[in-house]
Design an enzyme around this catalytic site. Structure first.
Site, PDB file in Angstrom:
ATOM      1  N   GLU A 103       3.640 -57.810 -23.267  1.00  0.00           N
ATOM      2  CA  GLU A 103       2.850 -56.609 -22.916  1.00  0.00           C
ATOM      3  C   GLU A 103       2.238 -56.668 -21.519  1.00  0.00           C
ATOM      4  O   GLU A 103       1.345 -55.899 -21.189  1.00  0.00           O
ATOM      5  CB  GLU A 103       1.759 -56.337 -23.965  1.00  0.00           C
ATOM      6  CG  GLU A 103       2.348 -56.026 -25.325  1.00  0.00           C
ATOM      7  CD  GLU A 103       1.322 -55.734 -26.401  1.00  0.00           C
ATOM      8  OE1 GLU A 103       0.271 -55.156 -26.079  1.00  0.00           O
ATOM      9  OE2 GLU A 103       1.580 -56.083 -27.568  1.00  0.00           O
ATOM     10  N   TYR A 146       0.449 -59.177 -20.265  1.00  0.00           N
ATOM     11  CA  TYR A 146      -0.769 -59.989 -20.181  1.00  0.00           C
ATOM     12  C   TYR A 146      -0.457 -61.314 -19.466  1.00  0.00           C
ATOM     13  O   TYR A 146       0.676 -61.565 -19.053  1.00  0.00           O
ATOM     14  CB  TYR A 146      -1.341 -60.223 -21.584  1.00  0.00           C
ATOM     15  CG  TYR A 146      -1.900 -58.964 -22.212  1.00  0.00           C
ATOM     16  CD1 TYR A 146      -3.006 -58.315 -21.654  1.00  0.00           C
ATOM     17  CD2 TYR A 146      -1.334 -58.418 -23.361  1.00  0.00           C
ATOM     18  CE1 TYR A 146      -3.524 -57.159 -22.228  1.00  0.00           C
ATOM     19  CE2 TYR A 146      -1.841 -57.265 -23.942  1.00  0.00           C
ATOM     20  CZ  TYR A 146      -2.935 -56.626 -23.372  1.00  0.00           C
ATOM     21  OH  TYR A 146      -3.438 -55.484 -23.940  1.00  0.00           O
ATOM     22  N   ARG A 206       4.333 -64.416 -28.954  1.00  0.00           N
ATOM     23  CA  ARG A 206       4.701 -63.011 -28.722  1.00  0.00           C
ATOM     24  C   ARG A 206       5.409 -62.942 -27.378  1.00  0.00           C
ATOM     25  O   ARG A 206       4.818 -63.244 -26.335  1.00  0.00           O
ATOM     26  CB  ARG A 206       3.458 -62.121 -28.746  1.00  0.00           C
ATOM     27  CG  ARG A 206       3.813 -60.650 -28.688  1.00  0.00           C
ATOM     28  CD  ARG A 206       3.313 -59.874 -29.882  1.00  0.00           C
ATOM     29  NE  ARG A 206       4.384 -59.135 -30.513  1.00  0.00           N
ATOM     30  CZ  ARG A 206       4.287 -57.893 -30.947  1.00  0.00           C
ATOM     31  NH1 ARG A 206       3.171 -57.242 -30.829  1.00  0.00           N
ATOM     32  NH2 ARG A 206       5.298 -57.299 -31.539  1.00  0.00           N
ATOM     33  N   HIS A 238       2.003 -52.842 -20.472  1.00  0.00           N
ATOM     34  CA  HIS A 238       1.099 -51.677 -20.504  1.00  0.00           C
ATOM     35  C   HIS A 238       1.323 -50.762 -19.313  1.00  0.00           C
ATOM     36  O   HIS A 238       1.092 -49.565 -19.388  1.00  0.00           O
ATOM     37  CB  HIS A 238      -0.359 -52.120 -20.561  1.00  0.00           C
ATOM     38  CG  HIS A 238      -0.770 -52.572 -21.927  1.00  0.00           C
ATOM     39  ND1 HIS A 238      -0.720 -51.736 -23.018  1.00  0.00           N
ATOM     40  CD2 HIS A 238      -1.171 -53.764 -22.392  1.00  0.00           C
ATOM     41  CE1 HIS A 238      -1.099 -52.397 -24.090  1.00  0.00           C
ATOM     42  NE2 HIS A 238      -1.371 -53.630 -23.753  1.00  0.00           N
ATOM     43  N   GLN A 283      -3.146 -40.887 -31.911  1.00  0.00           N
ATOM     44  CA  GLN A 283      -4.391 -40.167 -31.653  1.00  0.00           C
ATOM     45  C   GLN A 283      -5.618 -40.891 -32.191  1.00  0.00           C
ATOM     46  O   GLN A 283      -6.634 -40.967 -31.518  1.00  0.00           O
ATOM     47  CB  GLN A 283      -4.301 -38.749 -32.225  1.00  0.00           C
ATOM     48  CG  GLN A 283      -3.434 -37.847 -31.372  1.00  0.00           C
ATOM     49  CD  GLN A 283      -3.191 -36.481 -31.992  1.00  0.00           C
ATOM     50  OE1 GLN A 283      -2.059 -36.075 -32.177  1.00  0.00           O
ATOM     51  NE2 GLN A 283      -4.252 -35.788 -32.331  1.00  0.00           N
TER      52      GLN A 283
HETATM   53  P1  NAP Z   1      -5.983 -26.104 -26.318  1.00  0.00           P
HETATM   54  O1  NAP Z   1      -5.465 -27.488 -26.314  1.00  0.00           O
HETATM   55  O2  NAP Z   1      -7.435 -25.867 -26.328  1.00  0.00           O
HETATM   56  O3  NAP Z   1      -5.350 -25.373 -25.037  1.00  0.00           O
HETATM   57  C1  NAP Z   1      -5.572 -24.026 -24.776  1.00  0.00           C
HETATM   58  C2  NAP Z   1      -4.941 -23.660 -23.435  1.00  0.00           C
HETATM   59  O4  NAP Z   1      -5.110 -22.290 -23.250  1.00  0.00           O
HETATM   60  C3  NAP Z   1      -5.551 -24.363 -22.253  1.00  0.00           C
HETATM   61  O5  NAP Z   1      -4.513 -24.809 -21.421  1.00  0.00           O
HETATM   62  C4  NAP Z   1      -6.404 -23.290 -21.590  1.00  0.00           C
HETATM   63  O6  NAP Z   1      -6.331 -23.594 -20.217  1.00  0.00           O
HETATM   64  C5  NAP Z   1      -5.702 -22.011 -21.983  1.00  0.00           C
HETATM   65  N1  NAP Z   1      -6.625 -20.889 -22.176  1.00  0.00           N
HETATM   66  C6  NAP Z   1      -7.804 -20.873 -22.831  1.00  0.00           C
HETATM   67  N2  NAP Z   1      -8.341 -19.637 -22.813  1.00  0.00           N
HETATM   68  C7  NAP Z   1      -7.486 -18.850 -22.129  1.00  0.00           C
HETATM   69  C8  NAP Z   1      -7.482 -17.494 -21.772  1.00  0.00           C
HETATM   70  N3  NAP Z   1      -8.480 -16.686 -22.113  1.00  0.00           N
HETATM   71  N4  NAP Z   1      -6.442 -17.019 -21.063  1.00  0.00           N
HETATM   72  C9  NAP Z   1      -5.413 -17.824 -20.712  1.00  0.00           C
HETATM   73  N5  NAP Z   1      -5.369 -19.130 -21.018  1.00  0.00           N
HETATM   74  C10 NAP Z   1      -6.385 -19.642 -21.725  1.00  0.00           C
HETATM   75  O7  NAP Z   1      -5.411 -25.313 -27.543  1.00  0.00           O
HETATM   76  P2  NAP Z   1      -3.976 -25.334 -28.203  1.00  0.00           P
HETATM   77  O8  NAP Z   1      -2.934 -25.651 -27.226  1.00  0.00           O
HETATM   78  O9  NAP Z   1      -3.902 -24.057 -28.928  1.00  0.00           O
HETATM   79  O10 NAP Z   1      -4.088 -26.493 -29.229  1.00  0.00           O
HETATM   80  C11 NAP Z   1      -4.949 -26.348 -30.373  1.00  0.00           C
HETATM   81  C12 NAP Z   1      -5.389 -27.673 -30.865  1.00  0.00           C
HETATM   82  O11 NAP Z   1      -4.286 -28.348 -31.475  1.00  0.00           O
HETATM   83  C13 NAP Z   1      -5.842 -28.499 -29.699  1.00  0.00           C
HETATM   84  O12 NAP Z   1      -7.134 -28.951 -29.927  1.00  0.00           O
HETATM   85  C14 NAP Z   1      -4.894 -29.623 -29.627  1.00  0.00           C
HETATM   86  O13 NAP Z   1      -5.570 -30.863 -29.486  1.00  0.00           O
HETATM   87  C15 NAP Z   1      -4.144 -29.626 -30.950  1.00  0.00           C
HETATM   88  N6  NAP Z   1      -2.753 -29.949 -30.653  1.00  0.00           N
HETATM   89  C16 NAP Z   1      -2.492 -31.174 -30.215  1.00  0.00           C
HETATM   90  C17 NAP Z   1      -1.218 -31.503 -29.902  1.00  0.00           C
HETATM   91  C18 NAP Z   1      -0.917 -32.875 -29.427  1.00  0.00           C
HETATM   92  O14 NAP Z   1       0.201 -33.140 -29.119  1.00  0.00           O
HETATM   93  N7  NAP Z   1      -1.854 -33.789 -29.368  1.00  0.00           N
HETATM   94  C19 NAP Z   1      -0.198 -30.580 -29.989  1.00  0.00           C
HETATM   95  C20 NAP Z   1      -0.499 -29.311 -30.433  1.00  0.00           C
HETATM   96  C21 NAP Z   1      -1.801 -29.006 -30.753  1.00  0.00           C
HETATM   97  P3  NAP Z   1      -7.052 -22.718 -19.078  1.00  0.00           P
HETATM   98  O15 NAP Z   1      -8.332 -22.250 -19.707  1.00  0.00           O
HETATM   99  O16 NAP Z   1      -7.241 -23.652 -17.929  1.00  0.00           O
HETATM  100  O17 NAP Z   1      -6.090 -21.651 -18.752  1.00  0.00           O
END
Ligand code: NAP
Length: 670
Positions: free
Chosen positions: A164, A166, A214, A252, A339
């Site tokens: 890794e 280290y 390892r 890493h 996560q």
């Molecule tokens: P999000 O992660 O909060 O992203 C929302 C996006 O929309 C941001 O890029 C934001 O950027 C934009 N946005 C917000 N208000 C806006 C507006 N009024 N007009 C235009 N753009 C706007 O939400 P999400 O993508 O819907 O995901 C939902 C939840 O599911 C999140 O908390 C996420 O962690 C989770 N999720 C996680 C994964 C993962 O791979 N870890 C995958 C899918 C979902 P700007 O405001 O800069 O434009």
């Protein structure tokens, strides 16, 4: 899984009850004041679950080797004695346990870091001090001292971390070792530090003390070792006294994913088999093995002598017992999302698991039978609702689960359709099996109304109704070529050759990955290695080769309003992978975007004061979420006890880790 008999140099033997090794994970409990009892409970649960050999999280044999200030070391009797709680608890369940000795070398985040050469790694904040020959000899002696201490408090052995990136790995590879004394230069000199450490640890401990090494089987960095050098190192540490070789892939600082969910299961087991064929000591298979059936297959085909799982045992400590008793459908499978575990650990927080919030909270989050069984309705069968329903039913409550959709899973049903996220289906398979096992009444395809809930007279209603996509209001938002992300992901809306994605959060990235995905020639493994430039034949130093990602046929723009770079809010240990993947595919990423309107010409935006038109066929809106809790007011007004979990409680910062955690915790309280 059959037992494994280790024969030691003096002819004595140690029998491991099976061939499942729990890989090392730093949990964060190590640093807590009440951490010893909690660690003991954490490891004991995995030992009870059937694991044969446990490797603890890494501890440094001296302070310079700590990853960050304030970490515990194993360097005195005082530091060793609390470990007895752990070894005693594990032995009570018939498992063996070894402690990992990990010296961070140049990965130290403090000012006292040392390394073979004064070369800062690309992910380190500080340049390490070059070790003098005296430092080197003292450090080897510190490893030996730590092994003696480990033996004195009941550990069955140590794992010496030589992978890794280290310290020991840094000595091995020209990338980090530019010395020209007897500790650098030729292969013999570069491997001397690791070999000498094993030799001295072996000499100072009982003959049946297990010494695992390892080994970095594939460095995945420029200036890494060649395959022939890796084989030489493995042979040399075996001769020096290693009882087991435990290969690992990647440093890493590698910019190649090795354990994230998009890495095919068992991607590196072919290499392990090749290494095993060169050695006489037992060899372990690891990296993205999350299914005991795959583990059995590797063992049956003589691909390894042991199989290592780390995160899968966070997700389900009882994994092996379930497998052995024919209950594989009940295994809560690790989906390699990182996560709850690595993202948390690398943010300095306590490790847990997205699909099992009890991981590392064994003493605090207990699922015990309820003294007062209640009739509970759960509205919404997404991750939060499922976690609540299963846990509450397990405690003895009578649970009825409603969802307007005909299948359980909520947003997970979208996630699992994204290429590289297929593992999310496993979580839904697990929850579905648990719903049946615990007798949860499922009312799917039924939109619960406040009248029907009130009429049924539930003692408690849990609203896990999740989120709805944020509605935007700019001109043209209702144009037929402006699409909802769910329609795109589920394939209901045909998508053209030029697409703009509005919003670059988790879902924006998911949609970009889906729409930019092209099939390359060959199987899943061939596509993975071509995309990331991995040389599994071992012809190039470090196992690196020219990447050949599939260029997408579409033209794609991923947009956000914020001025900073895209994907900053994604997972700490996976966000870089997702950004790199889209870059390699040629996705245009724009920040600081002001949306003006959409019409037949395309999407009108302003960026940096310049107005332009993106001539796209479609726009997909991924602009975040708002809470969906339509029943709350009416239920509360009628005096119905109600609780909220997940997105229904709070849409901001929602992720499945939080939703599942809230569901389990609420079920433990009610
Ligand atoms: P999000 O992660 O909060 O992203 C929302 C996006 O929309 C941001 O890029 C934001 O950027 C934009 N946005 C917000 N208000 C806006 C507006 N009024 N007009 C235009 N753009 C706007 O939400 P999400 O993508 O819907 O995901 C939902 C939840 O599911 C999140 O908390 C996420 O962690 C989770 N999720 C996680 C994964 C993962 O791979 N870890 C995958 C899918 C979902 P700007 O405001 O800069 O434009």
């Amino acid at each position: 899984m059959s037992p494994l008999c280790l024969t030691h140099a003096d002819g004595t033997t140690t029998t491991l009850r099976n061939r499942l090794l729990m890989g090392s994970m730093h949990t964060g409990l190590e640093e807590l004041p009440d951490g010893w009892d909690r660690l003991a409970a954490f490891y004991a649960e995995r030992a009870e679950g059937g694991v044969g050999l446990i490797v603890t999280g890494g501890l440094s044999p001296n302070r310079e080797g700590n990853m960050w200030p304030g970490m515990r070391t194993l360097d005195s009797e005082e530091s060793a004695s609390p470990h007895r709680a752990i070894t005693t608890a594990v032995h009570a369940h018939g498992a063996h346990i070894v402690i990992q000795l990990l010296h961070a070398g140049r990965y130290a985040t403090h000012a006292e870091g040392v390394a073979p050469s004064a070369l800062r790694s690309p992910i380190s904040p500080a340049t390490p001090r070059e070790m003098s020959v005296e430092d080197i000899r003292r450090t080897i002696s510190d490893y030996t001292q730590a092994a003696i201490l480990a033996q004195s408090v009941g550990y069955d052995g140590v794992e010496i971390m030589g992978a890794e990136g280290y310290l020991i790995n840094q000595f091995m590879a020209p990338r980090a070792n530019q010395r020209n004394d007897e500790w650098g230069g030729s292969l013999e000199n570069r491997i001397r530090f690791g070999v000498e450490t094993v030799r001295q640890v072996r000499a100072a401990t009982r003959s049946d003390f297990i010494v695992i090494f390892r080994l970095s089987m594939l460095d995945l960095v420029e200036g890494g070792c060649t395959w022939d050098e890796v084989v030489e190192m493995a042979k040399a540490v075996a001769v020096a006294g290693a009882s087991i070789i435990n290969p690992y892939v990647g440093w890493h600082e590698s910019r190649v994913p090795t354990i994230a969910t998009l890495v095919p299961r068992g991607a590196f087991t072919g290499l392990t088999r090749r290494l095993k064929s060169e050695l006489d000591v037992p060899v372990v298979a690891s990296n993205r093995i999350n299914d005991p059936r795959l583990a059995e297959q590797i063992l049956a085909q003589d691909g390894a002598d042991l199989v290592s799982m780390a995160r899968p045992l966070l997700a389900d400590p009882m994994l092996l017992n379930k497998f052995a008793s024919g209950q594989s459908a009940l295994i809560n499978t690790c989906i390699a999302c990182n996560q709850g575990c690595l993202d948390e650990a690398f943010s300095g927080r306590l490790t847990t698991c997205m699909v099992n919030p009890r991981a590392c909270r064994e003493t605090e989050l207990r699922i015990e039978p309820t003294a007062e069984p209640k009739r509970i309705a759960v509205v919404g069968a997404g991750p939060g609702g499922l976690a609540f329903a299963v846990t509450a039913a397990q405690r003895g409550h009578q649970v009825t689960l409603y969802d307007a959709a005909s299948v359980v899973g909520g947003q997970f049903n979208l996630a699992r359709l994204i290429p590289g996220k297929e593992e999310y289906s496993e979580t839904l398979r697990y929850f579905s099996a648990e719903l049946v096992r615990h007798g949860v009444k499922q009312r799917l395809g039924e939109r619960a109304s406040s009248e029907s809930l009130l009429k049924a007279g539930f003692d408690h209603v849990v609203l896990a109704t999740g989120v709805v996509p944020r509605r935007l209001t700019w001109p043209g938002i209702d144009h037929p070529r402006v699409l909802r992300y769910a329609d795109v992901i589920e394939g209901r809306a045909p998508v053209g050759a030029r697409v703009a994605i509005v919003g670059a959060g988790g879902i924006g990235f998911d949609v970009a990955e889906l729409l930019s995905h092209e099939h390359l020639e060959g199987d899943e493994l061939a596509q993975f290695t071509a995309t990331w430039g991995i040389d599994l034949k071992g012809q190039n130093p470090g196992g690196m080769t020219e990447p050949h990602p599939a260029r997408m046929r579409r033209e794609l723009w991923l947009l956000q309003r914020r001025p900073d770079s895209l994907g900053k809010g994604l997972g700490k240990t996976t966000g870089w992978i997702r950004r790199a993947l889209l870059r390699r595919r040629g996705v245009n990423m724009l920040s600081g975007v002001i949306y003006e309107r959409f019409d037949d010409e395309g999407l009108h935006i302003t960026v940096g004061g310049v107005t332009k038109i993106l001539p796209v066929d479609h726009v997909v809106i991924c602009a975040g979420q708002e809470s969906e809790r339509p029943l709350l007011g009416e239920l509360e007004r009628a005096g119905q006890p109600v609780s909220l979990v997940g997105g229904a409680l709070m849409a901001g910062d929602l992720d499945a880790t939080r939703a599942i955690d809230e569901g389990v915790r609420l079920a433990c309280r009610l």
